[in-house]
Design a protein around this motif. Sequence first.
Motif, PDB file in Angstrom:
ATOM      1  N   LEU A  24      39.038  52.186  46.317  1.00  0.00           N
ATOM      2  CA  LEU A  24      38.391  52.278  45.012  1.00  0.00           C
ATOM      3  C   LEU A  24      39.420  52.223  43.894  1.00  0.00           C
ATOM      4  N   ALA A  25      40.503  52.956  44.050  1.00  0.00           N
ATOM      5  CA  ALA A  25      41.555  52.945  43.029  1.00  0.00           C
ATOM      6  C   ALA A  25      42.114  51.544  42.848  1.00  0.00           C
ATOM      7  N   SER A  26      42.246  50.809  43.943  1.00  0.00           N
ATOM      8  CA  SER A  26      42.746  49.442  43.862  1.00  0.00           C
ATOM      9  C   SER A  26      41.832  48.578  42.997  1.00  0.00           C
ATOM     10  N   GLU A  27      40.525  48.683  43.225  1.00  0.00           N
ATOM     11  CA  GLU A  27      39.579  47.865  42.453  1.00  0.00           C
ATOM     12  C   GLU A  27      39.541  48.283  40.984  1.00  0.00           C
ATOM     13  N   PHE A  28      39.532  49.585  40.732  1.00  0.00           N
ATOM     14  CA  PHE A  28      39.403  50.045  39.353  1.00  0.00           C
ATOM     15  C   PHE A  28      40.676  49.774  38.555  1.00  0.00           C
ATOM     16  N   VAL A  29      41.829  50.040  39.159  1.00  0.00           N
ATOM     17  CA  VAL A  29      43.088  49.751  38.466  1.00  0.00           C
ATOM     18  C   VAL A  29      43.240  48.246  38.265  1.00  0.00           C
ATOM     19  N   GLY A  30      42.798  47.469  39.261  1.00  0.00           N
ATOM     20  CA  GLY A  30      42.834  46.022  39.101  1.00  0.00           C
ATOM     21  C   GLY A  30      41.961  45.560  37.951  1.00  0.00           C
ATOM     22  N   TYR A  31      40.833  46.224  37.767  1.00  0.00           N
ATOM     23  CA  TYR A  31      39.946  45.905  36.643  1.00  0.00           C
ATOM     24  C   TYR A  31      40.607  46.252  35.314  1.00  0.00           C
ATOM     25  N   LEU A  32      41.280  47.405  35.267  1.00  0.00           N
ATOM     26  CA  LEU A  32      41.900  47.855  34.023  1.00  0.00           C
ATOM     27  C   LEU A  32      43.184  47.086  33.707  1.00  0.00           C
ATOM     28  N   ALA A  33      44.004  46.856  34.743  1.00  0.00           N
ATOM     29  CA  ALA A  33      45.322  46.258  34.513  1.00  0.00           C
ATOM     30  C   ALA A  33      45.321  44.745  34.605  1.00  0.00           C
ATOM     31  N   GLY A  34      44.303  44.168  35.241  1.00  0.00           N
ATOM     32  CA  GLY A  34      44.260  42.725  35.381  1.00  0.00           C
ATOM     33  C   GLY A  34      45.085  42.242  36.564  1.00  0.00           C
ATOM     34  N   PRO A  35      45.125  40.920  36.776  1.00  0.00           N
ATOM     35  CA  PRO A  35      45.796  40.371  37.958  1.00  0.00           C
ATOM     36  C   PRO A  35      47.292  40.138  37.794  1.00  0.00           C
ATOM     37  N   GLY A  36      47.848  40.485  36.658  1.00  0.00           N
ATOM     38  CA  GLY A  36      49.265  40.217  36.421  1.00  0.00           C
ATOM     39  C   GLY A  36      50.180  41.022  37.327  1.00  0.00           C
TER      40      GLY A  36
END
Length: 416
Positions: A24-36
């Motif tokens: 879950l943290a991976s998906e949410f942080v990915g949403y917030l931080a983007g794919p960079g």
Amino acid sequence: MRRVVEYLRSSAAPYLSCMFLGMLASEFVGYLAGPGPIFKGQPAAILIVLLTLCATFALWLILQPRTPLRGPLRLFLAGLGTLWLIHMVIAFVHEDLFNHTVWTFVPLLALLWLKPPSAREGWTALWALAWALAGVLVLTRTLEILGVLQVASVPAFVTDWERTRYWLPFAGHFGLIGRWPGPFGSNPETGIVGMFVIVIALAQWRRLSPVLIVIGSLTLLLTAGRGPEGALAVAIAVLLVFTRRGWLGSVPRWVRLAAALVVIVAAAAATIGSPAGLSGRDAIWSDFSALWRQSPWLGVGTSGIEAHLDLTRGFTHAHDMLLDELVRYGLITLVLLVIVLLLGALLAVVAAVRGYPGPLAVLSAYGVLSLTEGPNGWMQPSMVLFVFVTSVLIAGAWLSDRKGELIATGARDLHR
């Protein structure tokens, strides 16, 4: 402190919960931080999955040794591992690209194999995930309303089309124009999350289940996902048909089954007959089926789909899990996937018939979603995939415990 250490040593719930919360943290942080990329060319989402495996393994090591899986559950996880291996081989054949999370899939299966959770521990981990999901949903929408986060961008033509075909009671309020994309990539994915929050709360009822049900229901209204709504209806039907509690448990099962079938058929007819219809999925299925015929046995691979977006109307997945598997990896992997799914479903059905319908409710919702979405891949770990896996393990663990209780009861009777 001593109690914490003892709990870590005696329960599989901590390492299983860590696995879920890390995903879950991976998906949410990915949403917030983007794919960079942020480290060694890797984005935050991928790094968190790798760290999750390390943290999960550390908690797994603390847990006392257990009897590894046996019988059908061992075949189930072995099937998933074999499926991963075949996918990897075919991906290399097609020269598909994939990220480093693929290397964490089999190790996570191995942890479950060697120190499997009990039914109670499995539900504890699913409940931890449900609360974390509910928290992310509430936090995201609150920050959007306050203007701290921007609602994920959706093309204007998509929003205009949806507003004329869906019931959107919250559209036009608090910065929301159409369906809510949420923090999980799009409105279907966010709707799936809300649906699973409700199903987990219903399948393992606890005092705070109503809170989760309210949050999940609001999510379904915000996302207006008919797939998740249909999946929820089927999951509730399963719980009602197989329950043995309350006055409903005294109603003949065939009566409950007939009533559930009538409701499900009526809901399906209403969905298909609504202004949104199948949302173009009939055309997508036809296009992907035509693409599959180019390579029936090994599929065209992810690279093949991306190279033929002109044939698939720009869609990168088939909006049906089995069809997507067929097109992407061919008939060989589809047969194995169906066997694995049927084995897991069989365990859940047996548990439901014997009075334990929770796992089957979760799996039924998963199955309905698979008809119109591709809820997960089979090479990388994901929340939805491991909710499916954990539900099967819960059903198998409950059946194993029940078998042990029956044997113990029979032994006591023989000694009387």
